[in-house]
Scaffold this motif. Sequence first.
Motif, PDB file in Angstrom:
ATOM      1  N   GLU A  32       0.852  -1.177   0.127  1.00 36.79           N
ATOM      2  CA  GLU A  32       0.082  -0.104  -0.039  1.00 36.79           C
ATOM      3  C   GLU A  32       0.979   1.252  -0.070  1.00 36.79           C
ATOM      4  OE1 GLU A  32      -3.219   0.720  -0.336  1.00 36.79           O
ATOM      5  OE2 GLU A  32      -3.639  -1.453  -0.558  1.00 36.79           O
ATOM      6  N   GLU A  37       6.901   7.496   1.015  1.00 43.20           N
ATOM      7  CA  GLU A  37       5.918   7.522   2.178  1.00 43.20           C
ATOM      8  C   GLU A  37       6.837   7.064   3.382  1.00 43.20           C
ATOM      9  OE1 GLU A  37       1.381   6.562   2.970  1.00 43.20           O
ATOM     10  OE2 GLU A  37       2.323   5.283   1.644  1.00 43.20           O
ATOM     11  N   ARG A  62      -0.348   9.804   4.979  1.00 44.56           N
ATOM     12  CA  ARG A  62      -1.850   9.359   5.010  1.00 44.56           C
ATOM     13  C   ARG A  62      -2.184   8.640   6.016  1.00 44.56           C
ATOM     14  NH1 ARG A  62      -2.294   4.858   0.415  1.00 44.56           N
ATOM     15  NH2 ARG A  62      -0.388   4.086   0.662  1.00 44.56           N
ATOM     16  N   LEU A  64      -3.924   5.183   7.303  1.00 48.69           N
ATOM     17  CA  LEU A  64      -4.223   3.863   6.645  1.00 48.69           C
ATOM     18  C   LEU A  64      -5.151   2.933   7.534  1.00 48.69           C
ATOM     19  CD1 LEU A  64      -1.424   2.524   4.364  1.00 48.69           C
ATOM     20  CD2 LEU A  64      -3.696   3.217   3.504  1.00 48.69           C
ATOM     21  N   ALA A  72      -7.971  -1.641   1.886  1.00 43.02           N
ATOM     22  CA  ALA A  72      -7.383  -0.692   2.886  1.00 43.02           C
ATOM     23  C   ALA A  72      -7.991   0.676   2.725  1.00 43.02           C
ATOM     24  CB  ALA A  72      -5.803  -0.175   2.515  1.00 43.02           C
ATOM     25  N   SER A  74      -7.879   4.395   2.935  1.00 42.32           N
ATOM     26  CA  SER A  74      -6.775   5.531   2.913  1.00 42.32           C
ATOM     27  C   SER A  74      -7.376   6.865   3.018  1.00 42.32           C
ATOM     28  CB  SER A  74      -6.083   5.643   1.607  1.00 42.32           C
ATOM     29  OG  SER A  74      -5.115   6.269   1.467  1.00 42.32           O
TER      30      SER A  74
END
Length: 187
Positions: A32, A37, A62, A64, A72, A74
């Motif tokens: 993901e 990130e 973000r 999650l 998922a 988000s």
Amino acid sequence: MDWSDLLGDVAADVLRKGDGERERLVDAARAEALPGERPLAMTAARGKDDFLKGVLLLTSARLLYLKEGRPAVSVPLPGVVDAALSSTRLSGKVLKVTALTGAHRWEGLENAEEFTKHLHAAIASADRAQPLATDTAPAVLSAPAPTPDHAPAAELLDLLERLAALRTAGALDEAEFAAAKRKLLGT
């Protein structure tokens, strides 16, 4: 902080997952992940329709929610307009997040206060972040890059319509709607 360190600790300590399940959780989180990130914090929590806990993962971009057997959830940090922690006898610690993507609720959070502090800091950081320049040409006098504070009129109208739709659907109450609208309008 590394994905496997963070996820492994929560999987073992909070979710009581074995090594095989822990590796699947780490793999799901990595799948993901967006380029660049970084994981910031994580806790165990239940979605509003879940009986068993999943993982609520805060990253640099973000929030999650990962739950085995489900897609998922988000929530991009720049779209978060409110995040509030409350407590109930039945559900324990409850995190309510109001975002342009919708209203979200997670219950039974572990280490809720610490996780919420990290979340508020990440939201503030996302609000201050400026988009990177795409070229090296000298800057020309122009309007600032679109942000919730300086969004073009059409974009702003679209965001206000989304908020109104969330209020009409019952996902936002009047106070949450008013706070989100003030944030968008910069007042």
